[in-house]
Design a protein around this motif. Sequence first.
Motif, PDB file in Angstrom:
ATOM      1  N   PRO A   1       0.807  -1.225   0.000  1.00  0.00           N
ATOM      2  CA  PRO A   1       0.000   0.000   0.000  1.00  0.00           C
ATOM      3  C   PRO A   1       0.843   1.279   0.000  1.00  0.00           C
ATOM      4  O   PRO A   1       0.477   2.262  -0.642  1.00  0.00           O
TER       5      PRO A   1
ATOM      6  N   HIS B   1       2.142   1.846  -3.517  1.00  0.00           N
ATOM      7  CA  HIS B   1       1.018   2.250  -4.377  1.00  0.00           C
ATOM      8  C   HIS B   1       0.645   3.705  -4.098  1.00  0.00           C
ATOM      9  O   HIS B   1       0.500   4.505  -5.029  1.00  0.00           O
ATOM     10  N   ALA B   2       0.515   4.051  -2.835  1.00  0.00           N
ATOM     11  CA  ALA B   2       0.130   5.418  -2.451  1.00  0.00           C
ATOM     12  C   ALA B   2       1.186   6.435  -2.862  1.00  0.00           C
ATOM     13  O   ALA B   2       0.859   7.569  -3.222  1.00  0.00           O
TER      14      ALA B   2
ATOM     15  N   SER C   1       2.082   1.185  -9.935  1.00  0.00           N
ATOM     16  CA  SER C   1       0.696   1.321 -10.394  1.00  0.00           C
ATOM     17  C   SER C   1      -0.067   0.013 -10.171  1.00  0.00           C
ATOM     18  O   SER C   1       0.535  -1.026  -9.868  1.00  0.00           O
ATOM     19  N   ASP C   2      -1.377   0.050 -10.410  1.00  0.00           N
ATOM     20  CA  ASP C   2      -2.194  -1.168 -10.355  1.00  0.00           C
ATOM     21  C   ASP C   2      -1.594  -2.223 -11.284  1.00  0.00           C
ATOM     22  O   ASP C   2      -1.429  -3.384 -10.910  1.00  0.00           O
TER      23      ASP C   2
ATOM     24  N   THR D   1      -5.214  -3.710  -1.739  1.00  0.00           N
ATOM     25  CA  THR D   1      -4.640  -2.367  -1.876  1.00  0.00           C
ATOM     26  C   THR D   1      -5.334  -1.600  -2.997  1.00  0.00           C
ATOM     27  O   THR D   1      -5.724  -0.441  -2.822  1.00  0.00           O
ATOM     28  N   ILE D   2      -5.497  -2.240  -4.147  1.00  0.00           N
ATOM     29  CA  ILE D   2      -6.122  -1.586  -5.295  1.00  0.00           C
ATOM     30  C   ILE D   2      -7.582  -1.251  -4.986  1.00  0.00           C
ATOM     31  O   ILE D   2      -8.047  -0.145  -5.265  1.00  0.00           O
TER      32      ILE D   2
ATOM     33  N   LYS E   1      -9.015  -0.804  -2.038  1.00  0.00           N
ATOM     34  CA  LYS E   1      -9.087   0.265  -1.030  1.00  0.00           C
ATOM     35  C   LYS E   1      -8.793   1.615  -1.664  1.00  0.00           C
ATOM     36  O   LYS E   1      -9.470   2.603  -1.380  1.00  0.00           O
ATOM     37  N   SER E   2      -7.803   1.672  -2.526  1.00  0.00           N
ATOM     38  CA  SER E   2      -7.462   2.924  -3.201  1.00  0.00           C
ATOM     39  C   SER E   2      -8.633   3.420  -4.043  1.00  0.00           C
ATOM     40  O   SER E   2      -8.950   4.622  -4.036  1.00  0.00           O
ATOM     41  N   ARG E   3      -9.279   2.529  -4.747  1.00  0.00           N
ATOM     42  CA  ARG E   3     -10.431   2.913  -5.574  1.00  0.00           C
ATOM     43  C   ARG E   3     -11.587   3.397  -4.714  1.00  0.00           C
ATOM     44  O   ARG E   3     -12.266   4.362  -5.083  1.00  0.00           O
TER      45      ARG E   3
ATOM     46  N   GLU F   1     -11.356   4.814  -1.778  1.00  0.00           N
ATOM     47  CA  GLU F   1     -10.968   6.123  -1.250  1.00  0.00           C
ATOM     48  C   GLU F   1     -11.112   7.205  -2.313  1.00  0.00           C
ATOM     49  O   GLU F   1     -11.567   8.307  -2.010  1.00  0.00           O
ATOM     50  N   LYS F   2     -10.733   6.899  -3.541  1.00  0.00           N
ATOM     51  CA  LYS F   2     -10.854   7.868  -4.633  1.00  0.00           C
ATOM     52  C   LYS F   2     -12.316   8.161  -4.939  1.00  0.00           C
ATOM     53  O   LYS F   2     -12.663   9.264  -5.357  1.00  0.00           O
TER      54      LYS F   2
END
Length: 129
Positions: free
Chosen positions: A79, A82-83, A88-89, A118-119, A121-123, A125-126
């Motif tokens: 994570p 990635h952050a 990248s994904d 991770t991917i 969760k990121s999506r 959050e976005k």
Amino acid sequence: MTDKFADLPEQRARGLRKMEQVYGFDMTDGDGDFFRYTADHLFADIWTRPGLTDRDRRLLLIGMLAGQGAADVLGIQIPAAHAAGELSDEALREIVVFLSHYAGWPQGARLNSVVEETIAKSRREKAGF
């Protein structure tokens, strides 16, 4: 902006700043020899040496952790990479495919779980969830 580590010895402050950058979360000073070696040596010295980028170091670390089955630490490193925009994904998913062939399918499956979490969760959050 004030430097929250300004009152610490320079090596410790440099190590804590680098730890925050690498881990992607706030750090505080700690006690004991293990913390001292982690902050003052690993992060202040090793992670700041010339010759490799943070992304290079991260890729090496992820490969080694996947080979050891260290999903707990991968759950921090993936994570954070990635952050930070280091991976990248697409790159994370390619790492899973590649490392599965060298570290073994069970290790790759654990790595894949960390990557997909991770991917996702990121999506979320976005998207504001």
